[in-house]
Design a protein around this motif. Structure first.
Motif, PDB file in Angstrom:
ATOM      1  N   UNK A  55       0.814  -1.283   0.281  1.00 47.60           N
ATOM      2  CA  UNK A  55      -0.535  -0.229  -0.072  1.00 47.60           C
ATOM      3  C   UNK A  55       0.733   1.191  -0.235  1.00 47.60           C
ATOM      4  N   UNK A  56       2.280   1.176   0.492  1.00 47.15           N
ATOM      5  CA  UNK A  56       2.889   2.475   0.823  1.00 47.15           C
ATOM      6  C   UNK A  56       4.094   2.947  -0.336  1.00 47.15           C
ATOM      7  N   UNK A  57       4.424   1.715  -0.757  1.00 46.35           N
ATOM      8  CA  UNK A  57       5.815   1.769  -1.916  1.00 46.35           C
ATOM      9  C   UNK A  57       5.177   0.406  -3.297  1.00 46.35           C
ATOM     10  N   UNK A  58       5.927   0.617  -3.897  1.00 45.56           N
ATOM     11  CA  UNK A  58       6.315  -0.288  -5.501  1.00 45.56           C
ATOM     12  C   UNK A  58       7.542  -0.498  -5.327  1.00 45.56           C
ATOM     13  N   UNK A  59       6.870  -2.362  -5.231  1.00 44.76           N
ATOM     14  CA  UNK A  59       8.260  -2.869  -4.619  1.00 44.76           C
ATOM     15  C   UNK A  59       8.479  -3.700  -6.351  1.00 44.76           C
ATOM     16  N   UNK A  60       8.038  -3.326  -7.361  1.00 43.49           N
ATOM     17  CA  UNK A  60       8.133  -3.605  -8.436  1.00 43.49           C
ATOM     18  C   UNK A  60       9.103  -2.757  -9.052  1.00 43.49           C
ATOM     19  N   UNK A  61       9.913  -1.732  -8.619  1.00 43.93           N
ATOM     20  CA  UNK A  61      10.709  -0.770  -8.629  1.00 43.93           C
ATOM     21  C   UNK A  61      12.190  -1.212  -8.262  1.00 43.93           C
ATOM     22  N   UNK A  62      11.966  -2.772  -6.834  1.00 45.73           N
ATOM     23  CA  UNK A  62      13.059  -3.456  -6.833  1.00 45.73           C
ATOM     24  C   UNK A  62      13.335  -4.915  -6.994  1.00 45.73           C
ATOM     25  N   UNK A  63      12.002  -4.731  -8.401  1.00 39.38           N
ATOM     26  CA  UNK A  63      11.967  -6.585  -8.868  1.00 39.38           C
ATOM     27  C   UNK A  63      13.281  -7.159  -9.556  1.00 39.38           C
ATOM     28  N   UNK A  64      13.728  -6.624  -9.962  1.00 40.04           N
ATOM     29  CA  UNK A  64      14.972  -7.189 -10.855  1.00 40.04           C
ATOM     30  C   UNK A  64      16.296  -7.969  -9.626  1.00 40.04           C
ATOM     31  N   UNK A  65      15.609  -7.656  -8.681  1.00 40.32           N
ATOM     32  CA  UNK A  65      17.245  -7.963  -7.209  1.00 40.32           C
ATOM     33  C   UNK A  65      16.637  -9.411  -6.687  1.00 40.32           C
ATOM     34  N   UNK A  66      17.657 -10.003  -7.267  1.00 42.81           N
ATOM     35  CA  UNK A  66      17.812 -11.040  -6.357  1.00 42.81           C
ATOM     36  C   UNK A  66      17.477 -11.474  -5.295  1.00 42.81           C
ATOM     37  N   UNK A  67      17.943 -10.615  -4.425  1.00 45.42           N
ATOM     38  CA  UNK A  67      17.727 -11.058  -2.594  1.00 45.42           C
ATOM     39  C   UNK A  67      16.009 -10.272  -2.633  1.00 45.42           C
ATOM     40  N   UNK A  68      15.453  -9.595  -3.367  1.00 48.27           N
ATOM     41  CA  UNK A  68      14.016  -8.817  -3.501  1.00 48.27           C
ATOM     42  C   UNK A  68      13.542  -9.866  -3.726  1.00 48.27           C
ATOM     43  N   UNK A  69      13.192 -10.467  -5.105  1.00 48.21           N
ATOM     44  CA  UNK A  69      12.983 -11.313  -5.875  1.00 48.21           C
ATOM     45  C   UNK A  69      12.581 -12.979  -4.335  1.00 48.21           C
ATOM     46  N   UNK A  70      13.817 -13.343  -3.545  1.00 46.49           N
ATOM     47  CA  UNK A  70      13.382 -14.234  -2.505  1.00 46.49           C
ATOM     48  C   UNK A  70      12.350 -13.958  -1.532  1.00 46.49           C
ATOM     49  N   UNK A  71      12.482 -12.536  -1.033  1.00 44.80           N
ATOM     50  CA  UNK A  71      12.124 -11.946   0.563  1.00 44.80           C
ATOM     51  C   UNK A  71      10.825 -11.998  -0.514  1.00 44.80           C
ATOM     52  N   UNK A  72      10.355 -11.841  -2.095  1.00 42.65           N
ATOM     53  CA  UNK A  72       8.767 -11.447  -2.528  1.00 42.65           C
ATOM     54  C   UNK A  72       8.166 -13.225  -2.468  1.00 42.65           C
ATOM     55  N   UNK A  73       9.177 -13.961  -2.518  1.00 45.53           N
ATOM     56  CA  UNK A  73       8.940 -15.365  -3.081  1.00 45.53           C
ATOM     57  C   UNK A  73       7.868 -16.275  -1.365  1.00 45.53           C
ATOM     58  N   UNK A  74       9.147 -15.597  -0.676  1.00 42.48           N
ATOM     59  CA  UNK A  74       8.847 -15.958   0.861  1.00 42.48           C
ATOM     60  C   UNK A  74       7.208 -15.787   1.356  1.00 42.48           C
ATOM     61  N   UNK A  75       7.138 -13.804   0.995  1.00 46.11           N
ATOM     62  CA  UNK A  75       5.792 -13.469   1.182  1.00 46.11           C
ATOM     63  C   UNK A  75       5.236 -14.653   1.168  1.00 46.11           C
TER      64      UNK A  75
END
Length: 378
Positions: A55-75
């Motif tokens: 709701x407060x930020x667009x995570x897709x701005x960071x979606x190319x990053x492997x660490x971010x991808x892993x975190x989102x998949x854990x969610x």
């Protein structure tokens, strides 16, 4: 009142959440209280497929990053598992990890969610050399604090210093309540003893953030000063081979024992004399309270929650981080004076009993939970 204590992984590791939440069960007794503990099994990987939006930020701005991808998949995985396993209602949900807090508020939007932020994942990654401060991963992970603030009903944390850290990333940090971790005294069996050779002990995950390289260098200095000791290192982690190599290089391998992971280190600690951990950062530092309850003299760094537990010179000693000579001086002072060591350990025990008892924590949490108790419908 029906409670859900939502962890991340099962409470298997010593310290922190694992030292506290499983021991809540008997303190929240029926008929007035009913408590369930929930977590994500470690074997769950890549099961969730749902789209994630904040709701407060667009995570897709960071979606190319492997660490971010892993975190989102854990969610996604936590969301998938929660939908599979949680099929009843609760009066209050208490989450102990950002992923748990965010997911469960999505699934139970009308249920009060209390969120304890126990530590900073991004700070740990920075100190362990995994990400860079100000980098993509850092910006993503710190954005989650405001996201949590937007969704959950109450945010708690474990020390005043960590509350100050969180204030940078939240709109209303004044609403954060500080409740330090608590411990069941019955787990700790202090033993009155006096070892002829001082026994130093540390318990932690073997990662750069814990500063064990500084500890080994300090111990090498102690040996250079012709001081005898044994250093017990309990814990495992990715830098264990490097630490063993460093101990050998410094000429202190014979004085150092690497035990690896131990499920109940509190059963081993009472036989030592001094607990030492030169962390580079700690939100709270649960193991210091545990060591104090074992009658050990404490030596730690003047950072975060450690500095809130130790009154320098009263119930332990504080030194600057990344300073092996200062650490060696502090250890020598405690090692060479058994009377002073006794005074520090007993003062540490008294403070830990008073400030970090499990009963105190449970009573504080009960008051918070009861604020959200639903009134019966007419």
């Amino acid at each position: 009142m029906k409670l859900l204590q939502a962890l991340f992984f099962p409470p298997e590791q010593p310290g922190g959440v694992s030292s506290m939440i499983p021991f809540f069960q008997e303190r929240f007794q029926k008929p007035n209280w009913e408590m369930e503990i929930f977590s994500l099994p470690r074997r769950i990987r890549n099961k969730g497929q749902e789209q994630i939006e904040f709701a407060t930020f667009d995570w897709h701005l960071y979606e190319e990053n492997a660490t971010v991808q892993k975190y989102i998949q854990t969610i996604r995985d936590y969301l998938w598992w929660s939908k599979m396993r949680l099929n009843q209602t609760y009066d209050v949900i208490h989450a102990h990890h950002p992923i748990a807090g965010w997911v469960l508020k999505q699934l139970f939007p009308n249920t009060p969610v209390v969120m304890t932020i126990h530590s900073s994942y991004e700070r740990e990654l920075i100190l362990n050399g995994k990400i860079e401060e100000g980098g993509v991963e850092h910006r993503f992970l710190t954005s989650l604090y405001r996201e949590l603030e937007h969704h959950v009903d109450q945010i708690l944390t474990v020390s005043n210093s960590f509350k100050q850290f969180l204030s940078t990333y939240m709109d209303h940090p004044e609403r954060i309540i500080v409740i330090p971790n608590g411990y069941d005294e019955r787990r700790f069996k202090p033993i009155s003893h006096e070892n002829e050779v001082p026994q130093l002990i540390t318990v932690c995950r073997l990662v750069p953030a814990k500063g064990l390289d500084i500890l080994l260098k300090a111990c090498a200095e102690l040996k250079a000063r012709n001081l005898t000791y044994v250093l017990h290192i309990i814990g495992d982690g990715p830098i264990r081979p490097e630490l063993e190599e460093l101990a050998e290089k410094l000429g202190i391998y014979d004085e150092t024992i690497f035990y690896g992971y131990m499920l109940h280190p509190e059963q081993f600690m009472p036989f030592s004399d001094i607990f030492v951990l030169p962390s580079r950062a700690e939100a709270f530092g649960s193991v210091f309270a545990e060591a104090a309850l074992c009658w050990l003299a404490l030596v730690g760094t003047d950072v975060g929650g450690i500095a809130e537990q130790i009154d320098d010179g009263v119930n332990g000693l504080l030194v600057p981080p990344d300073d092996p000579m200062a650490l060696a001086d502090a250890l020598e002072k405690v090692m060479s004076d058994p009377t002073y060591r006794y005074q520090l350990s007993r003062a540490g025990w008294e403070k830990a009993k008073k400030s970090y008892s499990l009963s105190r924590v449970v009573n504080q949490l009960k008051k918070i939970y009861l604020q959200y108790k639903r009134k019966p419908s007419v």
